[in-house]
Design a protein around this motif. Sequence first.
Motif, mmCIF file in Angstrom:
data_model
loop_
_atom_site.group_PDB
_atom_site.id
_atom_site.type_symbol
_atom_site.label_atom_id
_atom_site.label_comp_id
_atom_site.label_asym_id
_atom_site.label_seq_id
_atom_site.Cartn_x
_atom_site.Cartn_y
_atom_site.Cartn_z
ATOM 1 N N PHE A 50 4.249 -1.355 -2.896
ATOM 2 C CA PHE A 50 2.826 -1.866 -2.317
ATOM 3 C C PHE A 50 2.535 -2.833 -3.446
ATOM 4 C CE2 PHE A 50 -1.158 -1.837 -1.193
ATOM 5 C CZ PHE A 50 -1.236 -2.156 0.057
ATOM 6 N N GLY A 51 2.663 -4.275 -3.720
ATOM 7 C CA GLY A 51 2.401 -5.113 -4.569
ATOM 8 C C GLY A 51 0.951 -6.041 -4.428
ATOM 9 N N HIS A 77 5.282 -0.366 2.598
ATOM 10 C CA HIS A 77 4.505 -1.319 2.409
ATOM 11 C C HIS A 77 3.026 -0.919 2.930
ATOM 12 C CE1 HIS A 77 8.460 -2.734 2.334
ATOM 13 N NE2 HIS A 77 8.209 -3.141 2.897
ATOM 14 N N GLN A 78 2.792 -0.103 3.073
ATOM 15 C CA GLN A 78 1.777 0.857 3.387
ATOM 16 C C GLN A 78 0.818 1.724 2.413
ATOM 17 O OE1 GLN A 78 0.784 1.654 7.213
ATOM 18 N NE2 GLN A 78 1.869 0.125 8.154
ATOM 19 N N MET A 79 -0.643 1.509 2.313
ATOM 20 C CA MET A 79 -1.363 2.366 1.255
ATOM 21 C C MET A 79 -2.612 3.057 1.670
ATOM 22 S SD MET A 79 -1.865 2.161 -2.843
ATOM 23 C CE MET A 79 -2.454 3.127 -4.417
ATOM 24 N N ASP A 80 -2.173 4.433 1.385
ATOM 25 C CA ASP A 80 -4.097 4.891 2.033
ATOM 26 C C ASP A 80 -5.239 4.185 0.947
ATOM 27 O OD1 ASP A 80 -6.232 6.610 2.163
ATOM 28 O OD2 ASP A 80 -4.835 8.295 3.065
ATOM 29 N N VAL A 81 -5.957 3.785 2.191
ATOM 30 C CA VAL A 81 -6.812 3.623 1.451
ATOM 31 C C VAL A 81 -7.790 4.351 0.721
ATOM 32 C CG1 VAL A 81 -9.125 4.352 3.739
ATOM 33 C CG2 VAL A 81 -9.003 1.626 2.202
ATOM 34 N N ARG A 82 -7.780 5.321 1.027
ATOM 35 C CA ARG A 82 -8.842 5.859 -0.057
ATOM 36 C C ARG A 82 -8.292 6.534 -1.702
ATOM 37 N NH1 ARG A 82 -8.039 11.623 3.732
ATOM 38 N NH2 ARG A 82 -6.584 9.914 4.437
ATOM 39 N N GLU A 107 -0.397 13.027 -3.143
ATOM 40 C CA GLU A 107 1.743 12.932 -2.200
ATOM 41 C C GLU A 107 2.460 11.363 -1.918
ATOM 42 O OE1 GLU A 107 3.714 16.097 0.323
ATOM 43 O OE2 GLU A 107 1.453 15.737 0.528
ATOM 44 N N GLY A 108 3.356 11.223 -2.613
ATOM 45 C CA GLY A 108 3.744 10.521 -1.711
ATOM 46 C C GLY A 108 4.072 9.087 -3.164
ATOM 47 N N ILE A 109 3.202 9.069 -4.254
ATOM 48 C CA ILE A 109 3.135 7.959 -5.234
ATOM 49 C C ILE A 109 3.228 8.326 -6.163
ATOM 50 C CG2 ILE A 109 1.286 6.470 -5.618
ATOM 51 C CD1 ILE A 109 -0.433 6.734 -3.297
ATOM 52 N N GLU A 110 4.515 7.846 -6.727
ATOM 53 C CA GLU A 110 5.365 8.321 -7.475
ATOM 54 C C GLU A 110 5.115 7.195 -8.779
ATOM 55 O OE1 GLU A 110 9.361 9.039 -6.718
ATOM 56 O OE2 GLU A 110 8.752 10.514 -5.087
#
Length: 315
Positions: free
Chosen positions: A68-69, A23-28, A174-177
């Motif tokens: 991640f909503g 449930h975390q997403m790179d801020v970039r 990478e890893g976001i589908e």
Amino acid sequence: MTEATIEMERFHLVYDGPALQEHQMDVRALAPALLSVGNLVEQANEIFNGDRAKVSVNVNASFKTGCFGIDLDTAQSLLSRTMDLVSSNPVTSVATLCTLLGLSARDGVKGVIAVVRWIRGRAITRIEPIENGIVKLYINDESLEVEERVLQLVQDYKIRKSLEGMIEEPLSHEGIESVSVMPRKGATPVVHIEGDEAAYFHAPAPEDEVLDSQEYETNLQVTNVAFQESNKWRFTEGGGGNTFYAEVRDIPFLERVQLNQENFAKDDIIRARVRREQKMTVNGLKAEYVILDVLEHRSASPKVQLGMRFPDNDV
């Protein structure tokens, strides 16, 4: 003074993939995506409402669990509701803007996201007006009926660039589908985009629109000469006038320059036939100049009056 009227619209944006299991997403990836969502709605409001209404997109409370909503609140302020009610061109509500964009689903409207997905980066071959604000888009033998307002948004570069930032760019990490939009958490998605569809949302290069084209003769001062092919010369109209770069297309003249049959000193003057085009570009209004023919070339050094007097010839 009429009080401002506030209208709200909420939707839930979900990114999913192995990189988001915690449930975390790179801020970039997240920050540009959220900015793009804001720009998307703001540009649609600007197109249809101008300065008659303002919109803002805000993250509502904390991020939700699961993939991640993010809950996003879209608020529209209308400063003069009374004037809007009697106007022949009423303000387009924020709910309608979201529907036209494809962030919400109402009345079977195919929004911008659905249309761009159908186009798949291909060129539209024909647009056929039907009736009641509906047009039919053709790509060879395929067709799709959409609202004219949706087509207007699809053709806008800033809208397409914002969609790219909301969909294609996050899915390139990478890893976001996938990315989904739904009216609320847990609801059926209004739209769901998989990673292999991301390229469909790459913004096409904008086309420059020619607003005006003129040809005229004038005197120009040469401030910089380019001897390499395709380089542009620099000219000024003198006396604090316009300074610009221009492509010289007079081939015989350029050949004489290459053969040293035309010699230039600083600030030499030419008389030329010039074409000036004004274009609307993605960066705003732009003027482009082309030297079509060089009619005369003279030295910039002024000639002095010799004061010569000739005797009258007696007959």
